[in-house]
Structures are given as C-alpha cells and as structure tokens.
Design an enzyme around this catalytic site. Structure first.
Site, PDB file in Angstrom:
ATOM      1  N   GLY A 268     -77.714   0.786 -53.060  1.00 26.17           N
ATOM      2  CA  GLY A 268     -76.486   0.411 -53.776  1.00 26.17           C
ATOM      3  C   GLY A 268     -76.812   0.056 -55.207  1.00 26.17           C
TER       4      GLY A 268
ATOM      5  N   ILE B  36     -73.829  -5.606 -57.862  1.00 28.52           N
ATOM      6  CA  ILE B  36     -74.996  -6.474 -57.630  1.00 28.52           C
ATOM      7  C   ILE B  36     -76.251  -5.773 -58.145  1.00 28.52           C
ATOM      8  CG2 ILE B  36     -76.435  -7.596 -55.876  1.00 28.52           C
ATOM      9  CD1 ILE B  36     -73.909  -8.050 -54.220  1.00 28.52           C
ATOM     10  N   GLY B  37     -76.328  -4.463 -57.889  1.00 24.89           N
ATOM     11  CA  GLY B  37     -77.477  -3.693 -58.376  1.00 24.89           C
ATOM     12  C   GLY B  37     -77.673  -3.883 -59.871  1.00 24.89           C
TER      13      GLY B  37
ATOM     14  N   ASP C  19     -74.943 -18.902 -50.297  1.00 22.69           N
ATOM     15  CA  ASP C  19     -74.200 -20.023 -49.701  1.00 22.69           C
ATOM     16  C   ASP C  19     -74.967 -21.329 -49.940  1.00 22.69           C
ATOM     17  OD1 ASP C  19     -72.327 -18.117 -48.392  1.00 22.69           O
ATOM     18  OD2 ASP C  19     -74.167 -17.539 -47.362  1.00 22.69           O
TER      19      ASP C  19
ATOM     20  N   ARG D  65     -74.600 -22.341 -53.512  1.00 26.09           N
ATOM     21  CA  ARG D  65     -73.238 -22.851 -53.729  1.00 26.09           C
ATOM     22  C   ARG D  65     -73.122 -24.281 -53.219  1.00 26.09           C
ATOM     23  NH1 ARG D  65     -70.406 -17.282 -51.438  1.00 26.09           N
ATOM     24  NH2 ARG D  65     -70.058 -16.300 -53.464  1.00 26.09           N
TER      25      ARG D  65
ATOM     26  N   HIS E 277     -73.404 -15.439 -42.353  1.00 23.93           N
ATOM     27  CA  HIS E 277     -72.895 -15.384 -43.723  1.00 23.93           C
ATOM     28  C   HIS E 277     -71.435 -14.939 -43.645  1.00 23.93           C
ATOM     29  CE1 HIS E 277     -72.223 -14.607 -47.886  1.00 23.93           C
ATOM     30  NE2 HIS E 277     -71.908 -13.365 -47.617  1.00 23.93           N
TER      31      HIS E 277
END
Ligand code: NAI
Length: 325
Positions: free
Chosen positions: A9, A14-15, A157, A160, A185
């Site tokens: 990806g 994100i890549g 997570d 965060r 997740h």
C-alpha cells in the site's frame, strides 16, 4: 548489513507518511542502511513511482535502493521487515464476511509470498484493517515462518492513550509509564489505566472514575472516527508514526522500567486463547516481544478485556469458516 523493508500500500496515505521516515533511519536507527521495496496494485504503480522519485530527491544517506512491484513474490524477496499497510477498506453496505473475504484475498497471498521468499529473520507488522485478523490470515499462510513474527498494530491506540492522559493530568508524556491497550484494534479495545504509572503513582487513582470510564476509554477507542470527522480522511501520519515506534522497539528493545502495547500471538496469558493475535502489555528483549506477566486484573478490566477478546474470537471463527485460515 542493509535491511530490506517491504511496504505494501506504498502509494496510499500511510505509505506517503511512512516511507520517508524509514528512509531517514527512524525505523531501525541511524546506523542501519535500508533498501525499500514498494508493493502496490497495478493501477497504483505509477503513483508509487512518483513517491520513489521524491525519495530519491531527499538524498537520504541511509537509503540504498528502491524497488517497486505489483508482485508479492518479488516485493517480499529477501525482506527483513514487512509493513502490511494496504488493505481492502469497508465500503457502504459491505457485510463483515465480504470484508474478511476481500482481505483474505490480499493477506493470504502476501503471507505465502513471505513464507516462500522473505529472509529468515522476517518480522511482520500488519497495519491494514482489520489488522489483528489480517495478521492471523497472513500468519496462517506462512507455516515455515515462526508464528511470533506476525504482529498487528495497536501502538497508535497506545500513543493516543498516552496523549489523552498527559493532557488530562497536564504532565509530559515522558512522565507516563506502563500504558496498556488490550484486545482488538477496534472500538472494543481496552485502554487500561490500572497499571499505568504517572511519576510513580497509579494513573487510575489520579483521575475521576467517571472520566476514566465515560471519557478516556471512548475517546481513545473512537479517536480514529474523530480524526476522519475532523480531517476528512483517516489517520495517516500518526498511523505511520506508530508503525515506526512498533518496529523500532521490536528491533531495538523497549526502555528499562517501561512497556508498550502490541498485538502479538497469545500464549494463553491473561485468559486470551492461545494463537489469537491480541494486544497485550509487552516488552521487547533481544529482538523478541514478551508479554508482561503477573499483572492483577480487576473485575472492570476483566470484563472489558474479555469483550474485546471475544470479538477477536468471532473474527477468527469467521475467517476459519471462510477457509482463510
Ligand atoms: P489508502 O487507501 O490511502 O492506501 C491504501 C493503499 O493500499 C492504496 O494505495 C491501495 O492501492 C493499496 N493496496 C490495496 N490492495 C493492495 C494489495 N493487495 N497490495 C498492495 N497494495 C494494495 O489507505 P491508508 O490511509 O494508507 O490506510 C491503509 C490501511 O491502514 C487501512 O486498512 C486503514 O484502515 C489502516 N489503518 C490502521 C490503523 C491502525 O492503527 N492499525 C490506523 C490507521 C489506518
């Protein structure tokens, strides 16, 4: 030794946030040269080439080459680290079975290609959702790779949760130790403050119980949706940052006196069925994750952990039924 890092990806959001940080040395450290392998689907190859041109233009001293392919067998050939980011997102009206089936069509072949072509020390982090179960699918297609090399990302997570708690108590993140995300997740994940320490005190005792239950837990668990709402696109830079943290700590170790969260294959600890890829408090030593043992789990936490683990059991049963594992 040059380390080959394969990113799937690679032309996605994100890549784009991830590749430059890997190439700059933040994934493995300042002494490790890297070779990047970008795996994309055929229609996105041109975009991946564009990203590769930009990587070239950064003249990163540690970057020793870039390959681009739409063939998993080539992309994972000799790979030491695999970041599986590309996945089939849930679209409107899609049933869970369809979603799992579509992802099985991605993570099964990628797991097989890893099995057949990756280096002996391959480490796999699955980011693409549903991350825990996609990791299980890839693992099951790679019987020759030690099972513990397949992991899924709950570090976002975890980060965060650190940030929310730091803001609540008005302390720097460096004062907070031993945060834990348990389970899947997903929105059922359980961020646990009962073992978290802030300047040596238990975090759950420093905040009101109502804040912990009604604000902290849902804010962390639903942060992904809040980002989409605000940004009009899902978390990308923070997800890439978490992927960097996960692999960095896996390879280089976690700091003494602290732990982190990662979804790794269960050995049955804390009542999580063996083999499920579930998030635990973990330390990394000598390049291996170990589940932190001996924590006392109170009734409130037990219920939350069990609910998230039950969701993972259901996802596992569903992919088993579909013949994907
Ligand atoms: P995106 O849609 O921007 O990019 C995904 C890329 O994957 C696309 O370029 C697509 O062409 C590619 N792709 C699709 N199938 C592929 C295949 N078989 N092989 C190689 N490449 C393939 O998505 P984005 O924002 O980069 O997110 C990627 C995934 O990460 C999503 O599944 C998202 O839900 C997940 N995610 C997970 C988080 C976590 O904490 N675990 C946090 C944020 C996102």
């Amino acid at each position: 030794m040059t380390v080959k890092v394969t990113v799937t990806g690679a032309a996605g959001q994100i890549g784009y946030a991830l590749l430059f940080r890997i190439a700059s040395g933040q994934l493995l450290g300042p002494d490790t040269p890297v070779k990047l392998s970008l795996l994309e689907i055929t229609p996105a190859l041109k975009a991946a080439e564009g990203t590769a041109m930009e990587l070239d233009d950064c003249a990163f001293p540690l970057l020793r080459g870039i390959e681009i392919s739409d063939d998993p067998n080539k992309a994972f050939d000799g790979a030491n680290v695999a970041l599986l980011v590309g996945a089939r997102p849930r679209t409107a009206g899609m049933e869970r079975g369809d979603l799992l089936q579509a992802n099985g069509g991605i993570f099964g072949p990628q797991g097989r290609a890893i099995n057949d072509h990756a280096a002996d020390d391959i480490r796999v982090l699955v980011v693409g959702n549903p991350a825990n179960t996609n990791s299980l699918i890839a693992q099951s297609a790679a019987p020759d790779v030690p099972a513990e090399r397949f992991t899924a990302m709950t570090r976002l997570d975890h980060n965060r949760a650190l940030s929310q708690l730091g803001a609540k108590l008005n302390v720097p993140i460096t004062e907070i130790k031993k945060m834990t995300i348990w389970g899947n997740h997903s929105a059922t994940q359980y961020p646990d403050l009962y073992h978290t320490e802030v300047a040596g005190k238990v975090a759950a005792e420093l905040v009101e119980e109502a804040w912990l239950r009604d604000t902290f837990i849902p804010t962390v668990a639903k942060r992904g949706a809040a980002i989409i709402e605000a940004r009009g696109a899902s978390s990308a830079a923070s997800a890439a940052n978490a992927a960097i943290d996960h692999v960095h700590d896996w390879v280089n170790g976690t700091p003494e006196g602290d732990w982190t969260s990662a979804a790794i294959p269960s050995d049955g600890s804390y009542g999580v069925p063996e083999g499920l890829i579930s998030s635990f408090p973990v330390v990394s030593k000598n390049g291996k994750w170990e589940i932190v043992q001996g924590l006392e789990i109170d009734a409130f936490s037990r219920e939350r952990i069990d609910a998230s683990v039950q969701e993972l059991v259901e996802e596992r049963d569903a992919v088993k039924e579909l013949g994907l594992i």
